[in-house]
Design an enzyme around this catalytic site. Sequence first.
Site, short mmCIF file in Angstrom:
data_model
loop_
_atom_site.label_atom_id
_atom_site.label_comp_id
_atom_site.label_asym_id
_atom_site.label_seq_id
_atom_site.Cartn_x
_atom_site.Cartn_y
_atom_site.Cartn_z
N ASP A 1 34.37 -40.25 -60.66
CA ASP A 1 33.54 -40.62 -59.51
C ASP A 1 32.58 -39.49 -59.17
OD1 ASP A 1 35.94 -39.15 -58.62
OD2 ASP A 1 35.08 -39.38 -56.62
N ASP B 1 29.57 -32.31 -62.13
CA ASP B 1 30.74 -32.64 -61.31
C ASP B 1 31.02 -34.14 -61.37
OD1 ASP B 1 32.81 -32.41 -59.49
OD2 ASP B 1 31.49 -32.33 -57.75
N GLU C 1 37.91 -38.49 -56.13
CA GLU C 1 37.95 -37.07 -55.74
C GLU C 1 36.88 -36.75 -54.70
OE1 GLU C 1 37.28 -32.70 -55.96
OE2 GLU C 1 35.87 -34.34 -56.32
N GLU C 2 35.69 -37.35 -54.86
CA GLU C 2 34.61 -37.05 -53.92
C GLU C 2 34.82 -37.70 -52.56
OE1 GLU C 2 32.94 -34.76 -54.70
OE2 GLU C 2 32.35 -34.76 -56.81
N ASP D 1 36.80 -28.08 -63.73
CA ASP D 1 36.03 -28.51 -62.57
C ASP D 1 35.53 -27.26 -61.88
OD1 ASP D 1 34.81 -30.09 -60.68
OD2 ASP D 1 36.62 -31.15 -60.06
#
Length: 473
Positions: A95, A127, A162-163, A189
Site C-alpha cells: 500500500d 515506500d 501500513e500507511e 523499509d
Amino acid sequence: MNREQLIRSVQQHFDGGAFATDLARRVAWRTESDTGTVPPELRTYLTEEMVPGLQALGFDCQVIDNPEPHGGPLLLARRVEDPALPTVLTYGHGDVVNGQESGWREGLSPWALTQEGDRWYGRGTADNKGQHTVVLTALAHTLQARGGQLGYNITVLLEMGEEAGSPGLARFCADHREALHADLFVASDGPRINVERPTLFLGSRGALNFSLTVRSRDKAYHSGNWGGVLANPATVLSHALASMVDARGRILVPGLLPASVPDKLRNALKDVAIGTGADDPALTPGWGEPGLTPAEQLVGWNTLEVLALGSGNAQRPINAIPSQAVAHCQLRFVVGTDWKNVQATLRQHLDAHGFGQVEITMGMVCGATRLDLDNPWVDWTLASMERSAGQSATLLPNLAGSLPNDIFADQLGLPTLWIPHSYPACAQHAPNEHLLGSVAREGLAVMAGLFWDLGEPGSAPWKEGALNTTTSA
C-alpha cells in the site's frame, strides 16, 4: 554458480531493464490505503501482482482478510524446504499514501514510473514497492543460483495497510503465530542514513499521536464586543503547548523522556553524520535537547512535534474570538520511555500547570524497539553487506522514524534486521517521490549476498545445529 556470479547476475538483471519493468507495473497499481476506505486494488495487488511470482518460486500463498474491517488484506507466503531448517521471515507493504497528483511536477505522475537519470519517480518507488521488489528479486536470483535450494525456509508477509497505521497487523500475527514462526526477521523499509553507504538498523523509534483540544464555548464571539472578558482557546492552547516543549524544541515534561543515551548507543553513533546529503535540509543549530549530537538527537532521544494547529479560519480570518482550538501532536520515542502511561503523564502535567480544561485524545501508537548491539547477527550482517557492496555499512541502533517492528521484535520475539534501499531526500509521502537507481542496484547486490550467506553451512549465527550442514554451496 558462486556468490560473486550471483551478484553479477542480479546486477545484470537490473542493467537490462527487467527490474524497472517489474517496478513500473507495481507502481501503476493505485494501492492508496490512507483514504479511509479499503479500495479493491489492495487485494488485487496481492492476488494478481504478487502471488503469481511467489508461487513460481515455490511459495504456498494465502491472501487473508484483515481481522480489522477497515484494514487491507494480507499475504502470507511460505516456502518450506525442511521443517527442521531455520526460517527467515521477511516483510513489506504494497500500500501507499494518497497520490497527491496535483502536487507532482509537470511530466510526472504518481502512477507511472518515470526515469530521469538516477531518479526513478512514482508513488511507492521508495515506500515500499521499490524496496520489496529489491528483496524479492534478490531472493529469486539466489534461489536460481542455489539450484532451487536455499538451505533454509522463508516466509513472506506483505500487508496492505501500513500507511494507515497497520490496522489489524498485531492481531493477524497473533492469530497466525504458528505460521509466522521464524528464527530471524530481515526486511527493507525506511531510508539509509545517507545516499553514499548502505545502512543496517535494528529497530525503530516508537510513535504516539495525540490531540489537545480547548473548547471554550459553542460559537465565536465578536472580538471588539467581547475581547478582554472571554478566554481565547487559541491563546490557552498555545501556552499549554509552551509548557510542554520550549521555543528550542526541548521537551519540558520529564515523563515524556528516556533516562539517558546509553554509552553503547552513543558509541555506535559517534561516526554517524546527519544532514550531509545534497538535498537534505539545513539542521537548526541548538534545536532540541542540549548536549546531544544530531545523531543522538535523531536516533537516541525523544521529540515532541506539533503536527498541526487549528483555531478560527487561517485562510479567511474574521474579527471574532474562536470557540475552540486544537493541536495535533506526536511523540517520537526511544526504548526506555514510559510510553504506556503518556496519557496519564500529560494529564498530570497539564493539570499541574493550570490547564485542566485541555482535553486529551489519544491516537495511533507503535512501540520502540532496538536489537541488542551485541547480538551476533549484527556483526555477521554488517560483514555480509560489506562483502557485497565493497564498502562498510552504517550501523544505526534504531531508525529515527517508526515501523511496526514491535510486532516482530516483541510479539513474535525475533531478532530484527532492517536493510533500507531508499535515502532521506526521496520525497517519501510527498509529491515527486523517487527511488535512486544506483541505491536499488547496490541493494540488489547486498540482499542477494545476504540470502546466499544465510545458506552457507557454518556461516550464519543460527541456533546450534539449526542449519543443515549438508546444504550445497
